[in-house]
Design a protein around this motif. Structure first.
Motif, PDB file in Angstrom:
ATOM      1  N   ASN A  67       7.705 -31.544  -0.419  1.00 29.37           N
ATOM      2  CA  ASN A  67       8.097 -30.187  -0.078  1.00 29.37           C
ATOM      3  C   ASN A  67       8.706 -30.156   1.317  1.00 29.37           C
ATOM      4  N   SER A  68       9.484 -29.116   1.564  1.00 32.22           N
ATOM      5  CA  SER A  68      10.048 -28.859   2.882  1.00 32.22           C
ATOM      6  C   SER A  68       9.146 -27.839   3.557  1.00 32.22           C
ATOM      7  N   GLN A  69       8.435 -28.245   4.621  1.00 32.50           N
ATOM      8  CA  GLN A  69       7.468 -27.349   5.245  1.00 32.50           C
ATOM      9  C   GLN A  69       7.223 -27.734   6.701  1.00 32.50           C
ATOM     10  N   THR A  70       6.523 -26.862   7.409  1.00 26.04           N
ATOM     11  CA  THR A  70       6.307 -27.059   8.842  1.00 26.04           C
ATOM     12  C   THR A  70       5.111 -27.963   9.126  1.00 26.04           C
ATOM     13  N   LEU A  71       5.039 -28.425  10.351  1.00 25.40           N
ATOM     14  CA  LEU A  71       3.906 -29.234  10.784  1.00 25.40           C
ATOM     15  C   LEU A  71       2.607 -28.440  10.680  1.00 25.40           C
ATOM     16  N   ASP A  99      -4.016 -34.226   0.894  1.00 30.38           N
ATOM     17  CA  ASP A  99      -3.704 -35.519   1.499  1.00 30.38           C
ATOM     18  C   ASP A  99      -2.182 -35.669   1.479  1.00 30.38           C
ATOM     19  N   GLN A 100      -1.560 -35.383   2.604  1.00 26.57           N
ATOM     20  CA  GLN A 100      -0.106 -35.323   2.671  1.00 26.57           C
ATOM     21  C   GLN A 100       0.432 -36.187   3.807  1.00 26.57           C
ATOM     22  N   VAL A 101       1.714 -36.514   3.696  1.00 25.82           N
ATOM     23  CA  VAL A 101       2.342 -37.422   4.655  1.00 25.82           C
ATOM     24  C   VAL A 101       3.693 -36.859   5.092  1.00 25.82           C
ATOM     25  N   ILE A 102       3.917 -36.809   6.400  1.00 25.93           N
ATOM     26  CA  ILE A 102       5.218 -36.416   6.945  1.00 25.93           C
ATOM     27  C   ILE A 102       6.047 -37.685   7.127  1.00 25.93           C
ATOM     28  N   VAL A 103       7.242 -37.711   6.513  1.00 27.60           N
ATOM     29  CA  VAL A 103       8.077 -38.906   6.582  1.00 27.60           C
ATOM     30  C   VAL A 103       9.400 -38.665   7.301  1.00 27.60           C
ATOM     31  N   LEU A 104       9.693 -37.394   7.645  1.00 29.34           N
ATOM     32  CA  LEU A 104      10.992 -37.075   8.214  1.00 29.34           C
ATOM     33  C   LEU A 104      10.926 -35.745   8.945  1.00 29.34           C
ATOM     34  N   VAL A 105      11.618 -35.650  10.074  1.00 23.56           N
ATOM     35  CA  VAL A 105      11.804 -34.365  10.749  1.00 23.56           C
ATOM     36  C   VAL A 105      13.171 -33.829  10.344  1.00 23.56           C
ATOM     37  N   ASN A 106      13.202 -32.670   9.703  1.00 20.93           N
ATOM     38  CA  ASN A 106      14.478 -32.047   9.368  1.00 20.93           C
ATOM     39  C   ASN A 106      15.102 -31.391  10.597  1.00 20.93           C
ATOM     40  N   ASP A 107      14.291 -30.557  11.302  1.00 22.44           N
ATOM     41  CA  ASP A 107      14.880 -29.751  12.361  1.00 22.44           C
ATOM     42  C   ASP A 107      13.824 -29.114  13.244  1.00 22.44           C
ATOM     43  N   ASN A 108      14.280 -28.529  14.318  1.00 26.97           N
ATOM     44  CA  ASN A 108      13.509 -27.602  15.149  1.00 26.97           C
ATOM     45  C   ASN A 108      14.261 -26.281  15.185  1.00 26.97           C
ATOM     46  N   LEU A 125      10.018 -33.113   5.903  1.00 27.14           N
ATOM     47  CA  LEU A 125       9.899 -33.553   4.521  1.00 27.14           C
ATOM     48  C   LEU A 125       8.497 -34.127   4.377  1.00 27.14           C
ATOM     49  N   VAL A 126       7.716 -33.519   3.482  1.00 27.65           N
ATOM     50  CA  VAL A 126       6.301 -33.863   3.335  1.00 27.65           C
ATOM     51  C   VAL A 126       6.030 -34.290   1.893  1.00 27.65           C
ATOM     52  N   PHE A 127       5.416 -35.449   1.728  1.00 30.61           N
ATOM     53  CA  PHE A 127       5.038 -35.968   0.413  1.00 30.61           C
ATOM     54  C   PHE A 127       3.524 -35.962   0.242  1.00 30.61           C
ATOM     55  N   THR A 128       3.066 -36.002  -1.011  1.00 29.88           N
ATOM     56  CA  THR A 128       1.652 -36.297  -1.258  1.00 29.88           C
ATOM     57  C   THR A 128       1.453 -37.781  -0.971  1.00 29.88           C
ATOM     58  N   ARG A 129       0.300 -38.138  -0.445  1.00 24.22           N
ATOM     59  CA  ARG A 129       0.045 -39.553  -0.161  1.00 24.22           C
ATOM     60  C   ARG A 129       0.053 -40.374  -1.451  1.00 24.22           C
ATOM     61  N   LYS A 130      -0.433 -39.780  -2.518  1.00 27.37           N
ATOM     62  CA  LYS A 130      -0.458 -40.470  -3.811  1.00 27.37           C
ATOM     63  C   LYS A 130       0.942 -40.926  -4.197  1.00 27.37           C
ATOM     64  N   PHE A 131       1.934 -40.053  -3.988  1.00 31.68           N
ATOM     65  CA  PHE A 131       3.305 -40.412  -4.362  1.00 31.68           C
ATOM     66  C   PHE A 131       3.855 -41.486  -3.428  1.00 31.68           C
ATOM     67  N   THR A 175      -5.822 -36.325  11.499  1.00 28.35           N
ATOM     68  CA  THR A 175      -4.360 -36.403  11.377  1.00 28.35           C
ATOM     69  C   THR A 175      -3.822 -37.790  11.715  1.00 28.35           C
ATOM     70  N   SER A 176      -4.707 -38.763  11.851  1.00 25.65           N
ATOM     71  CA  SER A 176      -4.274 -40.092  12.281  1.00 25.65           C
ATOM     72  C   SER A 176      -3.360 -40.767  11.263  1.00 25.65           C
ATOM     73  N   LYS A 177      -3.460 -40.358   9.993  1.00 27.94           N
ATOM     74  CA  LYS A 177      -2.627 -40.963   8.959  1.00 27.94           C
ATOM     75  C   LYS A 177      -1.571 -39.987   8.422  1.00 27.94           C
ATOM     76  N   LEU A 178      -1.374 -38.886   9.129  1.00 28.96           N
ATOM     77  CA  LEU A 178      -0.439 -37.866   8.673  1.00 28.96           C
ATOM     78  C   LEU A 178       1.008 -38.327   8.755  1.00 28.96           C
ATOM     79  N   LEU A 179       1.337 -39.124   9.756  1.00 25.25           N
ATOM     80  CA  LEU A 179       2.717 -39.505  10.033  1.00 25.25           C
ATOM     81  C   LEU A 179       3.016 -40.911   9.519  1.00 25.25           C
TER      82      LEU A 179
END
Length: 356
Positions: A106-110, A122-131, A236-242, A337-341
């Motif tokens: 999904n496209s969502q905020t921090l 359990d989600q993972v941020i893999v990319l910064v789209n914008d500020n 850009l946020v993914f589920t960790r499972k994916f 949040t140690s594994k969030l990024l």
């Protein structure tokens, strides 16, 4: 973190006055373009995907409209990934759908991502789209010329979203508190419509709803996210499972994003036409959003993922947001949040780009 009560929001100001001024309050860039209706059936768009597809959600925000370009210009296919791109009329619905595992990304905020983690996601941020650098605004009617003039006035915003907190920051900076105004909690699209209809004196909204709100005769911007730099980041946020099961597809999505930005830079007219149509605004109106959203380059992505001691560092910001959620009573304990990024995908793209 998306649905604060008014009591919680006021408590936030009394406990964290300075925090609100300086800390990232990345709550949500919510909801739809001004001419669209909000869905009333959460998850209804999350049907079973075709085999191998990535189900990606996005909603109305200038930093996420490039995904529409990715789809229409075949950029996903060029990067060997099949994508089921799902538009959500309601941003909050997209968050809930990801949390339920009915989409893969999904496209969502921090802030919303950290908030979801407090509920067990359990989600993972893999990319910064914008500020956001100005596309979140507090807009007022004629006769209101300063924040002090908001005292006693009716001000609408979607409670708990980033624009509500932008409003709170502006009030605090001017020496006012939430109880100095008559706060009217409305979904973002309805808030803009209420302002245009003269039912409220001011409104806090994000683009493209800003365009709708400014159609009221005599209306004007009072302040925006430009006055609070670094306050709103989108991802850009993914589920960790994916991510664990499909790192190649995650890489292809990150590659597609940067290829899309390259396409937009080289073909701005064609790209803006696509994004304006998705936003439900004219091309000329859409062009006005350019300075209000800072799309991150690969270099800026790499920097954001690095450890740091201010809000430009995602790890620092996530830790502070966790503390924030706990202090205002929205989480019993701070999420880990140690594994969030996960920056390996951005790094891999950077290496490929350098070689190219």
């Amino acid at each position: 973190m998306t649905r604060f009560s008014k009591r919680s929001a006021r408590s936030l100001l009394s406990s964290f006055a300075l925090f609100l001024i300086s800390v990232t309050l990345t709550i949500g860039c919510s909801n739809p373009a001004s001419n669209m209706q909000t869905s009333t059936n959460p998850g209804s768009q999350a049907a079973s995907p075709a085999a191998g597809q990535v189900r990606l959600g996005f909603s109305a925000w200038p930093g996420w409209f490039p995904w529409q370009v990715s789809q229409e210009k075949g950029i996903f296919q060029q990067n060997n990934v099949s994508v089921d791109l799902k538009w959500f009329d309601g941003y909050l619905e997209s968050i809930n759908t990801l949390t339920a595992g009915q989409i893969d990304a999904n496209s969502q905020t921090l802030g919303d991502t950290v908030s979801s983690m407090t509920g067990g996601a359990d989600q993972v941020i893999v990319l910064v789209n914008d500020n956001s650098t100005g596309n979140d605004k507090v807009i007022v009617r004629d006769g209101i010329n300063s924040v002090a003039d908001l005292k006693g006035k009716k001000v609408a915003a979607e409670e708990g979203t980033v624009d509500h907190f932008l409003l709170l920051q502006g009030l605090r900076k001017a020496g006012l508190s939430p109880k100095d105004i008559q706060f009217v909690p409305l979904e973002t699209g309805k808030a803009a419509a209420a302002f245009v209809g003269g039912q409220v004196d001011a409104v806090a909204v994000f683009a493209p709803f800003t365009t709708q709100a400014l159609k009221r005769s005599g209306s004007k911007e009072l302040f925006s996210s430009k006055e609070f730099p670094g306050a709103i980041s989108d991802h850009l946020v993914f589920t960790r499972k994916f991510v664990d099961a499909n790192p190649d597809k995650v890489q292809a999505m990150v590659d597609s994003w940067f290829a899309t930005i390259d396409f937009i830079n080289a073909n701005s007219d064609a790209a803006i036409a696509i994004m304006a149509k998705r936003a439900g605004v004219s091309v000329e109106d859409y062009k006005q959003y350019a300075d209000g959203t800072k799309i991150f380059t690969i270099a800026e992505n790499l920097k954001a993922f690095q450890p740091g001691n201010d809000m430009t560092s995602l790890s620092f910001a996530a830790t502070e947001m966790s503390k924030f959620l706990t202090e205002v009573g929205l989480a019993k304990s701070a999420p880990d949040t140690s594994k969030l990024l996960d920056d390996r995908f951005v790094k891999a793209y950077a290496q490929k780009a350098q070689k190219a």
